[in-house]
Write a protein that holds these residues in place. Structure first.
Motif, PDB file in Angstrom:
ATOM      1  N   GLY A  22       0.814  -1.214   0.000  1.00  0.00           N
ATOM      2  CA  GLY A  22       0.000   0.000   0.000  1.00  0.00           C
ATOM      3  C   GLY A  22       0.843   1.256   0.000  1.00  0.00           C
ATOM      4  O   GLY A  22       0.568   2.208  -0.755  1.00  0.00           O
ATOM      5  N   ALA A  23       1.894   1.300   0.821  1.00  0.00           N
ATOM      6  CA  ALA A  23       2.767   2.474   0.869  1.00  0.00           C
ATOM      7  C   ALA A  23       3.469   2.687  -0.457  1.00  0.00           C
ATOM      8  O   ALA A  23       3.576   3.821  -0.955  1.00  0.00           O
ATOM      9  N   ALA A  24       3.968   1.585  -1.046  1.00  0.00           N
ATOM     10  CA  ALA A  24       4.647   1.699  -2.339  1.00  0.00           C
ATOM     11  C   ALA A  24       3.686   2.168  -3.426  1.00  0.00           C
ATOM     12  O   ALA A  24       4.040   3.003  -4.277  1.00  0.00           O
ATOM     13  N   LEU A  70      -7.439  -8.619   0.677  1.00  0.00           N
ATOM     14  CA  LEU A  70      -6.164  -7.956   0.409  1.00  0.00           C
ATOM     15  C   LEU A  70      -4.946  -8.870   0.455  1.00  0.00           C
ATOM     16  O   LEU A  70      -3.980  -8.648  -0.264  1.00  0.00           O
ATOM     17  N   GLY A  71      -4.959  -9.872   1.324  1.00  0.00           N
ATOM     18  CA  GLY A  71      -3.765 -10.669   1.543  1.00  0.00           C
ATOM     19  C   GLY A  71      -3.232 -11.342   0.300  1.00  0.00           C
ATOM     20  O   GLY A  71      -2.038 -11.239  -0.020  1.00  0.00           O
ATOM     21  N   ALA A  72      -4.095 -12.037  -0.412  1.00  0.00           N
ATOM     22  CA  ALA A  72      -3.645 -12.757  -1.600  1.00  0.00           C
ATOM     23  C   ALA A  72      -3.145 -11.793  -2.673  1.00  0.00           C
ATOM     24  O   ALA A  72      -2.172 -12.086  -3.382  1.00  0.00           O
ATOM     25  N   ARG A  73      -3.765 -10.644  -2.775  1.00  0.00           N
ATOM     26  CA  ARG A  73      -3.332  -9.679  -3.794  1.00  0.00           C
ATOM     27  C   ARG A  73      -1.965  -9.107  -3.445  1.00  0.00           C
ATOM     28  O   ARG A  73      -1.104  -8.955  -4.315  1.00  0.00           O
ATOM     29  N   ALA A  74      -1.760  -8.762  -2.185  1.00  0.00           N
ATOM     30  CA  ALA A  74      -0.456  -8.263  -1.773  1.00  0.00           C
ATOM     31  C   ALA A  74       0.614  -9.323  -1.985  1.00  0.00           C
ATOM     32  O   ALA A  74       1.722  -9.033  -2.463  1.00  0.00           O
ATOM     33  N   SER A  75       0.300 -10.567  -1.639  1.00  0.00           N
ATOM     34  CA  SER A  75       1.253 -11.659  -1.821  1.00  0.00           C
ATOM     35  C   SER A  75       1.652 -11.796  -3.286  1.00  0.00           C
ATOM     36  O   SER A  75       2.819 -12.031  -3.614  1.00  0.00           O
ATOM     37  N   GLN A  76       0.676 -11.622  -4.177  1.00  0.00           N
ATOM     38  CA  GLN A  76       0.965 -11.742  -5.609  1.00  0.00           C
ATOM     39  C   GLN A  76       1.903 -10.638  -6.083  1.00  0.00           C
ATOM     40  O   GLN A  76       2.722 -10.849  -6.988  1.00  0.00           O
ATOM     41  N   VAL A  77       1.817  -9.453  -5.483  1.00  0.00           N
ATOM     42  CA  VAL A  77       2.717  -8.357  -5.861  1.00  0.00           C
ATOM     43  C   VAL A  77       4.167  -8.734  -5.573  1.00  0.00           C
ATOM     44  O   VAL A  77       5.060  -8.479  -6.390  1.00  0.00           O
ATOM     45  N   PHE A  78       4.422  -9.364  -4.434  1.00  0.00           N
ATOM     46  CA  PHE A  78       5.789  -9.795  -4.132  1.00  0.00           C
ATOM     47  C   PHE A  78       6.256 -10.864  -5.109  1.00  0.00           C
ATOM     48  O   PHE A  78       7.403 -10.840  -5.568  1.00  0.00           O
ATOM     49  N   ALA A  79       5.367 -11.784  -5.453  1.00  0.00           N
ATOM     50  CA  ALA A  79       5.717 -12.810  -6.435  1.00  0.00           C
ATOM     51  C   ALA A  79       5.996 -12.180  -7.799  1.00  0.00           C
ATOM     52  O   ALA A  79       6.943 -12.566  -8.498  1.00  0.00           O
ATOM     53  N   GLN A 121       9.473 -12.164 -10.066  1.00  0.00           N
ATOM     54  CA  GLN A 121       9.547 -12.544 -11.480  1.00  0.00           C
ATOM     55  C   GLN A 121      10.085 -11.415 -12.352  1.00  0.00           C
ATOM     56  O   GLN A 121      10.663 -11.663 -13.424  1.00  0.00           O
ATOM     57  N   ALA A 122       9.933 -10.186 -11.894  1.00  0.00           N
ATOM     58  CA  ALA A 122      10.434  -9.030 -12.650  1.00  0.00           C
ATOM     59  C   ALA A 122      11.928  -8.807 -12.446  1.00  0.00           C
ATOM     60  O   ALA A 122      12.488  -7.834 -12.963  1.00  0.00           O
ATOM     61  N   GLY A 123      12.582  -9.684 -11.676  1.00  0.00           N
ATOM     62  CA  GLY A 123      14.022  -9.599 -11.506  1.00  0.00           C
ATOM     63  C   GLY A 123      14.486  -8.868 -10.273  1.00  0.00           C
ATOM     64  O   GLY A 123      15.664  -8.537 -10.154  1.00  0.00           O
ATOM     65  N   LEU A 124      13.575  -8.618  -9.320  1.00  0.00           N
ATOM     66  CA  LEU A 124      13.922  -7.836  -8.139  1.00  0.00           C
ATOM     67  C   LEU A 124      14.134  -8.700  -6.894  1.00  0.00           C
ATOM     68  O   LEU A 124      14.263  -8.168  -5.792  1.00  0.00           O
ATOM     69  N   ALA A 125      14.210 -10.004  -7.057  1.00  0.00           N
ATOM     70  CA  ALA A 125      14.249 -10.911  -5.917  1.00  0.00           C
ATOM     71  C   ALA A 125      15.389 -10.634  -4.959  1.00  0.00           C
ATOM     72  O   ALA A 125      15.247 -10.766  -3.746  1.00  0.00           O
ATOM     73  N   ALA A 126      16.552 -10.269  -5.477  1.00  0.00           N
ATOM     74  CA  ALA A 126      17.744 -10.094  -4.638  1.00  0.00           C
ATOM     75  C   ALA A 126      17.814  -8.718  -3.985  1.00  0.00           C
ATOM     76  O   ALA A 126      18.729  -8.461  -3.197  1.00  0.00           O
ATOM     77  N   TYR A 158       9.187  -1.509  -8.460  1.00  0.00           N
ATOM     78  CA  TYR A 158       8.368  -2.369  -9.309  1.00  0.00           C
ATOM     79  C   TYR A 158       7.071  -1.644  -9.716  1.00  0.00           C
ATOM     80  O   TYR A 158       6.699  -1.643 -10.902  1.00  0.00           O
ATOM     81  N   LEU A 159       6.398  -1.024  -8.759  1.00  0.00           N
ATOM     82  CA  LEU A 159       5.138  -0.350  -9.075  1.00  0.00           C
ATOM     83  C   LEU A 159       5.358   0.938  -9.860  1.00  0.00           C
ATOM     84  O   LEU A 159       4.574   1.286 -10.742  1.00  0.00           O
ATOM     85  N   GLN A 160       6.439   1.649  -9.561  1.00  0.00           N
ATOM     86  CA  GLN A 160       6.729   2.893 -10.275  1.00  0.00           C
ATOM     87  C   GLN A 160       7.049   2.626 -11.739  1.00  0.00           C
ATOM     88  O   GLN A 160       6.697   3.434 -12.616  1.00  0.00           O
ATOM     89  N   ASP A 161       7.671   1.507 -12.031  1.00  0.00           N
ATOM     90  CA  ASP A 161       8.087   1.181 -13.394  1.00  0.00           C
ATOM     91  C   ASP A 161       6.979   0.557 -14.222  1.00  0.00           C
ATOM     92  O   ASP A 161       7.161   0.339 -15.416  1.00  0.00           O
ATOM     93  N   ARG A 162       5.865   0.241 -13.604  1.00  0.00           N
ATOM     94  CA  ARG A 162       4.789  -0.420 -14.359  1.00  0.00           C
ATOM     95  C   ARG A 162       4.183   0.534 -15.370  1.00  0.00           C
ATOM     96  O   ARG A 162       3.974   1.711 -15.070  1.00  0.00           O
TER      97      ARG A 162
END
Length: 293
Positions: A189-191, A262-271, A275-280, A289-293
């Protein structure tokens, strides 16, 4: 380093485990450490810790054996693997489980240890490395009352915020998953709102100043978004950690017959960020991730 009645062994000295070890050393505890990263072991040796090559080398007269690895697979390996702790644990010993894993995994580990006469303290933690280092992190503790009393000195040294959840190992894990699901929701939400602020032409830093003094404030939002605004994504807590924790929380919710909005949707954002290459990267990278979308 001579062993003493205040000797504790910590297996896994990453950001949190290493900070816990440093805290105990500063309080006069004798600390033994084991990790697959020699550099982390070396850093704590310089502070006075004794290095162990494998978990099974942990001293038999440690007050407790603290497992502070990442997930259930690593927990199983350090306890029951070829060089694991189980081969040297004796009846009456105590294993403290600090990773965020499923309640079912905690219960399974506790059952296997109980068969050896070994106590389990289910003690997931929260607050980040800085709070672990100064002893102000939170511990959510579930264990038998006698074990709690026996380990009270260690628990109080590790945390100024020890929450006694129940007598049943597994309930600490349940509490941690509830907390971390909210942390994940708050972070996403903050992001989202700061990415929106930037798209609206607002200054994200000034916007966060307002949020921090208004109804939208959250600790994790402030902590992570200050770093994100500065472009600092050096990992303190990788994206993959809240990805794992929120996934486990959603799985626990579904197993209990609960489906929130909300929980499942937030969890999907991390997943998706993974996948977008930000894992590390640090989980503050959800903003990127959200700013670049």
């Amino acid at each position: 380093m001579p062993l003493s009645p205040k000797t504790v062994s910590i297996i896994g000295i990453g950001n949190m485990g290493g900070a816990m070890a440093a805290n105990l050393l500063s309080r006069g505890w004798a600390v033994q450490v084991c990790d697959i990263d020699p550099a982390k072991v070396g850093d704590l040796q310089e502070k006075g810790a004794l290095a162990l090559a494998v978990p099974a080398q942990a001293a038999i007269n440690s007050v407790a054996f603290v497992v502070c690895v990442v997930d259930a697979a690593q927990t199983d390996a350090v306890l029951f693997g070829p060089d694991g702790l189980a081969c040297m644990l004796q009846p009456g010993h105590t294993v403290m489980l600090c990773p965020t894993i499923s309640p079912q995994d905690v219960e399974a580990v506790a059952g296997r240890l109980a068969a050896l006469g070994v106590h389990t303290v289910d003690a997931p933690m929260s607050g980040g490395p800085a709070r672990a280092r100064d002893g102000s992190m939170s511990l959510m503790v579930a264990c038998a009352p006698a074990v709690y009393e026996q380990q009270a000195g260690l628990l109080q040294a590790l945390s100024g915020k020890v929450f006694r959840i129940s007598d049943q190992p597994g309930d600490g894990a349940r509490t941690k998953l509830v907390n971390n699901l909210l942390a994940g929701i708050n972070l996403v939400g903050a992001a989202e709102v700061l990415a929106l602020a930037a798209r609206l032409g607002l200054d994200p830093g000034r916007t966060l100043d307002v949020i921090e003094q208004s109804s939208g404030q959250s600790w994790i939002g402030s902590d992570r978004m200050r770093r994100a605004i500065a472009g600092d994504y050096a990992p303190r807590a990788h994206v993959t950690l809240l990805e794992k924790d929120t996934r486990l929380a959603v799985e626990a919710a579904r197993a209990a017959g609960f489906e929130g909005p909300l929980g499942a949707r937030a969890s999907q954002v991390f997943a998706d960020a993974h996948q977008a290459g930000l894992a590390a990267l640090d989980d503050a990278a959800i903003f990127k991730y959200l700013q670049d979308r």
